[in-house]
Design a protein around this motif. Sequence first.
Motif, PDB file in Angstrom:
ATOM      1  N   PHE A  16       0.846  -1.201   0.000  1.00 33.91           N
ATOM      2  CA  PHE A  16       0.000   0.000   0.000  1.00 33.91           C
ATOM      3  C   PHE A  16       0.880   1.250   0.000  1.00 33.91           C
ATOM      4  O   PHE A  16       0.621   2.211  -0.716  1.00 33.91           O
ATOM      5  N   ARG A  17       1.947   1.221   0.799  1.00 33.54           N
ATOM      6  CA  ARG A  17       2.819   2.399   0.901  1.00 33.54           C
ATOM      7  C   ARG A  17       3.478   2.711  -0.443  1.00 33.54           C
ATOM      8  O   ARG A  17       3.530   3.859  -0.852  1.00 33.54           O
ATOM      9  N   ILE A  18       3.904   1.644  -1.103  1.00 34.16           N
ATOM     10  CA  ILE A  18       4.514   1.847  -2.431  1.00 34.16           C
ATOM     11  C   ILE A  18       3.508   2.489  -3.377  1.00 34.16           C
ATOM     12  O   ILE A  18       3.817   3.392  -4.140  1.00 34.16           O
ATOM     13  N   PHE A  19       2.263   2.032  -3.279  1.00 35.69           N
ATOM     14  CA  PHE A  19       1.214   2.618  -4.128  1.00 35.69           C
ATOM     15  C   PHE A  19       1.084   4.117  -3.867  1.00 35.69           C
ATOM     16  O   PHE A  19       1.064   4.924  -4.793  1.00 35.69           O
ATOM     17  N   TYR A  20       1.015   4.510  -2.577  1.00 39.47           N
ATOM     18  CA  TYR A  20       0.821   5.935  -2.266  1.00 39.47           C
ATOM     19  C   TYR A  20       2.050   6.768  -2.656  1.00 39.47           C
ATOM     20  O   TYR A  20       1.937   7.927  -2.999  1.00 39.47           O
ATOM     21  N   GLU A  21       3.253   6.121  -2.600  1.00 38.00           N
ATOM     22  CA  GLU A  21       4.465   6.829  -2.991  1.00 38.00           C
ATOM     23  C   GLU A  21       4.544   7.038  -4.498  1.00 38.00           C
ATOM     24  O   GLU A  21       4.868   8.113  -4.982  1.00 38.00           O
ATOM     25  N   ARG A  22       4.190   5.996  -5.224  1.00 34.63           N
ATOM     26  CA  ARG A  22       4.516   5.962  -6.639  1.00 34.63           C
ATOM     27  C   ARG A  22       3.324   6.249  -7.551  1.00 34.63           C
ATOM     28  O   ARG A  22       3.427   6.942  -8.542  1.00 34.63           O
ATOM     29  N   LYS A  62       1.411  13.147   1.757  1.00 32.34           N
ATOM     30  CA  LYS A  62       2.552  12.808   2.628  1.00 32.34           C
ATOM     31  C   LYS A  62       2.097  11.953   3.801  1.00 32.34           C
ATOM     32  O   LYS A  62       2.769  11.000   4.201  1.00 32.34           O
ATOM     33  N   THR A  63       0.940  12.289   4.365  1.00 33.45           N
ATOM     34  CA  THR A  63       0.409  11.508   5.480  1.00 33.45           C
ATOM     35  C   THR A  63       0.110  10.076   5.036  1.00 33.45           C
ATOM     36  O   THR A  63       0.398   9.114   5.755  1.00 33.45           O
ATOM     37  N   LEU A  64      -0.453   9.950   3.832  1.00 34.77           N
ATOM     38  CA  LEU A  64      -0.794   8.612   3.353  1.00 34.77           C
ATOM     39  C   LEU A  64       0.465   7.785   3.123  1.00 34.77           C
ATOM     40  O   LEU A  64       0.488   6.591   3.423  1.00 34.77           O
ATOM     41  N   VAL A  65       1.520   8.413   2.610  1.00 30.85           N
ATOM     42  CA  VAL A  65       2.778   7.683   2.407  1.00 30.85           C
ATOM     43  C   VAL A  65       3.348   7.254   3.763  1.00 30.85           C
ATOM     44  O   VAL A  65       3.791   6.127   3.942  1.00 30.85           O
ATOM     45  N   ARG A  66       3.304   8.165   4.728  1.00 33.58           N
ATOM     46  CA  ARG A  66       3.890   7.878   6.042  1.00 33.58           C
ATOM     47  C   ARG A  66       3.103   6.795   6.778  1.00 33.58           C
ATOM     48  O   ARG A  66       3.640   5.833   7.277  1.00 33.58           O
ATOM     49  N   GLU A  67       1.765   6.945   6.783  1.00 34.17           N
ATOM     50  CA  GLU A  67       0.937   6.033   7.573  1.00 34.17           C
ATOM     51  C   GLU A  67       0.556   4.770   6.798  1.00 34.17           C
ATOM     52  O   GLU A  67       0.287   3.746   7.408  1.00 34.17           O
ATOM     53  N   ALA A  68       0.456   4.875   5.485  1.00 25.15           N
ATOM     54  CA  ALA A  68      -0.010   3.764   4.637  1.00 25.15           C
ATOM     55  C   ALA A  68      -1.202   3.053   5.278  1.00 25.15           C
ATOM     56  O   ALA A  68      -1.102   1.906   5.699  1.00 25.15           O
ATOM     57  N   LEU A 331      -8.191  -3.313  -3.844  1.00 19.02           N
ATOM     58  CA  LEU A 331      -8.580  -2.659  -5.092  1.00 19.02           C
ATOM     59  C   LEU A 331      -8.672  -1.149  -4.877  1.00 19.02           C
ATOM     60  O   LEU A 331      -8.834  -0.667  -3.749  1.00 19.02           O
ATOM     61  N   ARG A 332      -8.578  -0.439  -5.994  1.00 21.85           N
ATOM     62  CA  ARG A 332      -8.617   1.005  -5.926  1.00 21.85           C
ATOM     63  C   ARG A 332     -10.064   1.495  -6.033  1.00 21.85           C
ATOM     64  O   ARG A 332     -10.789   1.101  -6.936  1.00 21.85           O
ATOM     65  N   ALA A 333     -10.447   2.380  -5.097  1.00 26.63           N
ATOM     66  CA  ALA A 333     -11.794   2.947  -5.128  1.00 26.63           C
ATOM     67  C   ALA A 333     -11.817   4.048  -6.174  1.00 26.63           C
ATOM     68  O   ALA A 333     -11.917   5.227  -5.864  1.00 26.63           O
ATOM     69  N   MET A 334     -11.725   3.632  -7.428  1.00 24.34           N
ATOM     70  CA  MET A 334     -11.412   4.624  -8.450  1.00 24.34           C
ATOM     71  C   MET A 334     -12.624   5.392  -8.967  1.00 24.34           C
ATOM     72  O   MET A 334     -13.739   4.902  -8.995  1.00 24.34           O
ATOM     73  N   VAL A 335     -12.330   6.639  -9.340  1.00 20.38           N
ATOM     74  CA  VAL A 335     -13.348   7.473  -9.968  1.00 20.38           C
ATOM     75  C   VAL A 335     -13.612   6.928 -11.361  1.00 20.38           C
ATOM     76  O   VAL A 335     -12.691   6.566 -12.075  1.00 20.38           O
ATOM     77  N   VAL A 336     -14.891   6.846 -11.700  1.00 21.67           N
ATOM     78  CA  VAL A 336     -15.259   6.364 -13.021  1.00 21.67           C
ATOM     79  C   VAL A 336     -16.012   7.480 -13.723  1.00 21.67           C
ATOM     80  O   VAL A 336     -17.005   7.987 -13.212  1.00 21.67           O
ATOM     81  N   SER A 337     -15.520   7.873 -14.887  1.00 18.43           N
ATOM     82  CA  SER A 337     -16.199   8.964 -15.584  1.00 18.43           C
ATOM     83  C   SER A 337     -17.483   8.430 -16.194  1.00 18.43           C
ATOM     84  O   SER A 337     -17.627   7.237 -16.467  1.00 18.43           O
ATOM     85  N   ARG A 338     -18.416   9.353 -16.398  1.00 14.28           N
ATOM     86  CA  ARG A 338     -19.733   8.993 -16.904  1.00 14.28           C
ATOM     87  C   ARG A 338     -19.619   8.205 -18.219  1.00 14.28           C
ATOM     88  O   ARG A 338     -20.339   7.217 -18.401  1.00 14.28           O
ATOM     89  N   ASP A 339     -18.703   8.612 -19.103  1.00 18.57           N
ATOM     90  CA  ASP A 339     -18.591   7.961 -20.412  1.00 18.57           C
ATOM     91  C   ASP A 339     -18.026   6.547 -20.323  1.00 18.57           C
ATOM     92  O   ASP A 339     -18.284   5.713 -21.159  1.00 18.57           O
ATOM     93  N   MET A 340     -17.215   6.326 -19.287  1.00 16.72           N
ATOM     94  CA  MET A 340     -16.547   5.029 -19.183  1.00 16.72           C
ATOM     95  C   MET A 340     -17.381   4.003 -18.422  1.00 16.72           C
ATOM     96  O   MET A 340     -17.047   2.829 -18.380  1.00 16.72           O
ATOM     97  N   VAL A 351      -7.810  -2.908 -10.422  1.00 14.71           N
ATOM     98  CA  VAL A 351      -6.621  -3.543  -9.846  1.00 14.71           C
ATOM     99  C   VAL A 351      -5.499  -2.511  -9.855  1.00 14.71           C
ATOM    100  O   VAL A 351      -5.140  -1.996 -10.914  1.00 14.71           O
ATOM    101  N   ALA A 352      -4.986  -2.189  -8.660  1.00 17.09           N
ATOM    102  CA  ALA A 352      -4.027  -1.092  -8.560  1.00 17.09           C
ATOM    103  C   ALA A 352      -2.652  -1.573  -8.136  1.00 17.09           C
ATOM    104  O   ALA A 352      -1.655  -0.913  -8.366  1.00 17.09           O
TER     105      ALA A 352
END
Lengths: 403, 481
Positions: A16-22, A62-68, A331-340, A351-352
């Motif tokens: 998770f931390r790598i995800f928030y960093e990168r 920064k908080t998310l990277v630190r706390e993950a 999984l990523r709680a991702m934003v989905v655009s109306r068209d997609m 999948v993140a």
Amino acid sequence: MSFRTVTDAQLVQQLFRIFYERDYVDVFQPFSFERREFGYMPFGQRVMVRHLSFKSFDELRKTLVREAPLHVYRSAALYQYPQAPMEEKGWLGAELIFDIDADHLETGCKPGHDYYVCLSCGQRTGEKTQRCGVCGGETVEVKMVCDTCLEKTKQELLKLIDFMENDFGLSSFTVSFSGNRGYHLAVEAKEVLELGRDARQEIVDYVTGSHISIGFHGLPPSSTYAPDYSDPGWRGRVARGVRRIVLEAGGDERLGRLLGPRQLEELRSMSSLWRDRPRWELLKQGGRSQQLEKLVSLSVDDAASHIDTVVTTDVHRLLRLADTLNGKTGLRAMVVSRDMLEEFNPLRDAVALPEEPTLTVKVFHSPRYMLGENVYGPWENQAQKLPAYAAVYLLCKGLATLA
Amino acid sequence: MDEERLRHVLERIRRQNINYVKLRGLVSRFMTLNPEADPEAIDWTAVYDDSLSYDELVEAFEKEYPMYRWRETAPADDKQIEDMLVNHILNQVEDLTEESLKSLVNALEERLEALRQAETPASPTEQQPEHTQMQHPQHQPPTMTENIQQPAPQPKVTLKLLASYPFLAEAREVVRGVSFEGLPRAVYKRARERLMEALERGELGVVPRLDEPFVELLSFPVAKAVVHTIDDDWLKRRWALAESARVERLLLKENADVSEWLLSRLLEVRREGEEYALRFTDYLKLVEGLTTDISWKLVNQKMSKGWVFLTKTRLIRLIRQRLYRLLYDSFPETPKLKKIPEKIATIVADITEELQKIKSKQTGRSTPIKGVMPPCMKAISDRLADASHTENFVYCAYLVNAGYTVEEIVNLFRIRSDFREDIARYQVEHIAGLRGSRVKYRPPSCSRMRELGLCIENGRLCPPNIHNPLQYRPRQQRQPT
């Protein structure tokens, strides 16, 4: 469910931390950022850290990277003092939010993926239990994300969007996948922000068709007015819904339960007449048959969007921050655009986490599940080599542990 | 008034064959309105005609002797308003230094110049100066929004219009210059009457009396000042209710041009054929409190693209809600009277007494209707013999609040096999607040009942939007109006 061991949790947190960093870039940010309350659930704890606020997005990142953290939330509300205790926050308004979750929907597939299973003898039960009723062994809850359920929640979401756009005239809203079994919709339009609890309850009742009374929508038909297919709002929905039911008469199993064989036959015989315009006068009303009433109530149920009603009326609610990771799945709680949205397949597109490193895990029990482009399982007490994201999925649910 | 003199005038006419009571009224009216004039200058018997009504008589004398005042509002409404405004402003500038006066004059001249320029395109007859001044937008309460879609044409602002709708900025501007002291007696009388009507009639509304619009207009702030002085929340609500209901009735009868202008002053509303459309957000704010009647629920409205479509009657009902809140919420921003004039103090005393009477009747009235039980309580009642401890408590708390006596409740529980009278009585008394903590328990809210699994069919059998079983009323389906 949660992690089996501390090592499992530590590994997932590392990913998770790598995800928030990168990878946590170009992501969703709620408007009026500094007026929001934020909260997160740390790994390995049961208490949420809340009443946080951030001056800028960078500070949050920064908080998310630190706390993950395991889960990240933000308030739908805007506050004068987001960090203060609830009574002193100074509520300034809140987005109008909706939550659609497979937990609240009836889907036929649930017995196949939601159950408790005994780790010793494999006995399954739908009832919540800690010990197996047969051998007394330890049980584990299985609750999988299933494409059928997700498709059903998407249908409810599409109905909700239709309500928002066509009935409420709202277009500025954000739709996001919850990262687990549903979708969120948050309306940002200025005019809804100050609505109170009662007003939101009215919106909930509208969207779910609660307390609808067809008498106010021109039914039974009067000489001056009866609902037509092209009508706006609930009138048109009811008319179109009854049309579909009549045209498909016989195909709908619910109808067989509501109407006798003779009445079903009557419906079939009038079905072609309904194609171009509603023929309300052909339906029997009241008395024993109640054709009109039954068809209308089915069409209301079809057209209603089955949202989780308590979420919308809670003006202090914390909502998962879109584009962060859901600790129940990875999984990523991702934003989905109306068209997609039509194309969007959460189990593939959300999948993140990476495939690497490949992880060897001991799977206690897993039904078949889909993730990314692949299908995994079913497995019973066996070691498996899995891509990182697929292993994390089982680790988060407590169905596997690192070997 | 000089009683001696009145008697003297009447003495002379007495012997002739006319209705003495009516004439006495006329003469006394003359003397009140024209204190400097000589009543013997009028030939009372020549104009008097017994076949005329009192109002027609006033008209007849007015025609014969137009140089005297015959009505409180005479001679010219607009002129009088203008005089009052100018006087008021002059009073306010009395303490100004010469310096300030000069800059005021400059400012006024600039304003006048701007007005002249603005006036040129409009028709000259419509533009009487006092009107222009009264309609200056900065005097409007900030809550009122003009219709931005299609501004309704402005009807002529008459005294009658202001008397009907005294909450309008124009009306408030007129009465702002008026002191609460030394008003005509009829104003105090009408103010008292308005309040009595509010207490008695409530939702039926204060009965409008527009035959004397000036009295009607001035009595509104006087009555409000009385309510403000008494400072009782129930009275404030009652007054706001009765006054907003009065406006509702007037609006329903008003011509389309006036009603539409007024509607547009209070709400952003759009006309669509026979219907009116307003934003769903405005609708939701106004409809709060009405939705226990399902005909008002949003789900039962015609809605498209964020607009809710309503008939005129229903829109005016919502306007009443708007006004009710506007009136009720106006108290905090209205300064209280520092010195209470004697006339107002008398009304305050009368209304307070009346209020006490009403309040003494109110206490002891329990909210739920005894004998009409919500489905959840009915369900517990049906299986009382086997009900759980929680269910017993919930049921008992309901009954205590629904007006049942301890005795009645104890008797109901006799059907239980484990019934012991002493224990049951102790528990019921405890719940009724007669023992222990002295707290009278209420049954749990509907949402808690749901959590307890005691709610029946998720409230489908109940009226919508009730929060506690005590609020249950049998469901009535109402037809749309």
